[in-house]
Design a protein around this motif. Structure first.
Motif, PDB file in Angstrom:
ATOM      1  N   TYR A 165      20.606  48.844  62.431  1.00  0.00           N
ATOM      2  CA  TYR A 165      20.936  50.147  62.992  1.00  0.00           C
ATOM      3  C   TYR A 165      20.202  51.275  62.273  1.00  0.00           C
ATOM      4  CZ  TYR A 165      23.485  54.375  64.094  1.00  0.00           C
ATOM      5  OH  TYR A 165      23.794  55.657  64.452  1.00  0.00           O
ATOM      6  N   SER A 202      16.537  51.562  63.075  1.00  0.00           N
ATOM      7  CA  SER A 202      16.179  52.080  64.400  1.00  0.00           C
ATOM      8  C   SER A 202      16.603  53.530  64.613  1.00  0.00           C
ATOM      9  CB  SER A 202      16.815  51.206  65.487  1.00  0.00           C
ATOM     10  OG  SER A 202      18.228  51.305  65.416  1.00  0.00           O
ATOM     11  N   THR A 203      17.561  54.027  63.850  1.00  0.00           N
ATOM     12  CA  THR A 203      18.069  55.387  64.012  1.00  0.00           C
ATOM     13  C   THR A 203      17.949  56.121  62.687  1.00  0.00           C
ATOM     14  OG1 THR A 203      19.668  54.522  65.589  1.00  0.00           O
ATOM     15  CG2 THR A 203      20.055  56.738  64.758  1.00  0.00           C
TER      16      THR A 203
END
Length: 196
Positions: free
Chosen positions: A114, A117-118
Motif C-alpha cells: 500500500y 503505491s500511495t
C-alpha cells in the motif's frame, strides 16, 4: 576529503554499536519487569491490543486505507487476544501463535504494498508501522520470557507428578531473558571484588 568521510563511517559504526547495546539493555529490563509482574504485563498488553483494535476501526472510518489491510490487522489483534487468554503460558506450537506470526508477515506485505503505491509522508508511514504492526507483537515477544517462571500443572505432562515435572523442566529454560542472561555471562567481564 577522504579522511573526513572515513571519520564519518567510523562514527556511524560507533553510533550503531551504542544504539544496539541500548536496545539490548532496554529489552533486558523489560523482560525482567514482565517476569516480575506478569499479571500487570498481561493487563498492559491487553489494553495495548484493545487500543490498536480501536485504532484500526478509526482508520477504517476516517481514512481511505484498503479494507484488506484493515481486516487483516483486526484479525491479527483477535489472534493476539487469543494468545493473551492463556498468558503467560504461550505454547510455541499453538494455532493462535502460528496464525499471529503469519498475520504479522501478511500485514507487513500489505502495508509495504500500500505505501509503495500511495504516497504518505515518512512520519505517517513510521507511525502506522509502529502503532499498528509492531507494538503488540513486540510486547508479546518480550513477554515470552515470563513463560519460564510459570509453575507447571498436571495438564502439561500426565506421566509424572507436578514436582518431578517441575524439576525436569527447570533446567530447560528457553526465552528472551535466558538468552540475555547467557549473553551477559559469556560476553561481559565478571568483576571480582578484592578482599583487603
Amino acid at each position: 576529503m577522504w579522511f573526513l568521510s572515513l571519520i564519518c563511517y567510523l562514527a556511524l559504526m560507533a553510533q550503531v554499536i551504542f544504539i544496539t547495546i541500548s536496545i539490548a539493555a532496554g529489552l533486558y529490563y523489560l523482560a525482567e519487569l514482565v517476569e516480575e509482574y506478569t499479571s500487570y504485563a498481561k493487563k498492559v498488553i491487553w489494553w495495548m491490543n484493545a487500543s490498536v483494535t480501536v485504532l484500526y476501526v478509526l482508520l477504517w472510518l476516517l481514512e481511505s486505507f484498503p479494507h484488506t489491510l484493515i481486516i487483516c490487522g483486526i484479525l491479527a489483534q483477535i489472534a493476539h487476544f487469543v494468545i493473551l487468554s492463556s498468558f503467560p503460558v504461550v505454547a510455541v506450537a499453538s494455532p493462535a501463535l502460528i496464525l499471529s506470526v503469519i498475520l504479522v508477515f501478511v500485514n507487513h506485505y500489505l502495508a509495504f504494498s500500500y505505501f509503495a503505491s500511495t504516497y504518505h509522508p515518512f512520519s505517517e508511514v513510521i507511525a502506522y508501522f509502529t502503532l499498528y504492526l509492531w507494538l503488540v507483537p513486540f510486547a508479546l515477544f518480550v513477554s515470552l520470557s515470563a513463560n519460564d517462571n510459570v509453575l507447571p500443572t498436571i495438564a502439561e505432562r500426565t506421566d509424572a507428578d507436578v514436582v518431578s515435572n517441575y524439576l525436569s523442566k527447570r533446567s530447560k529454560k528457553y526465552g528472551l531473558l535466558t538468552f540475555f542472561n547467557y549473553a551477559k555471562e559469556s560476553l561481559l567481564p565478571i568483576r571480582v571484588k578484592k578482599g583487603f
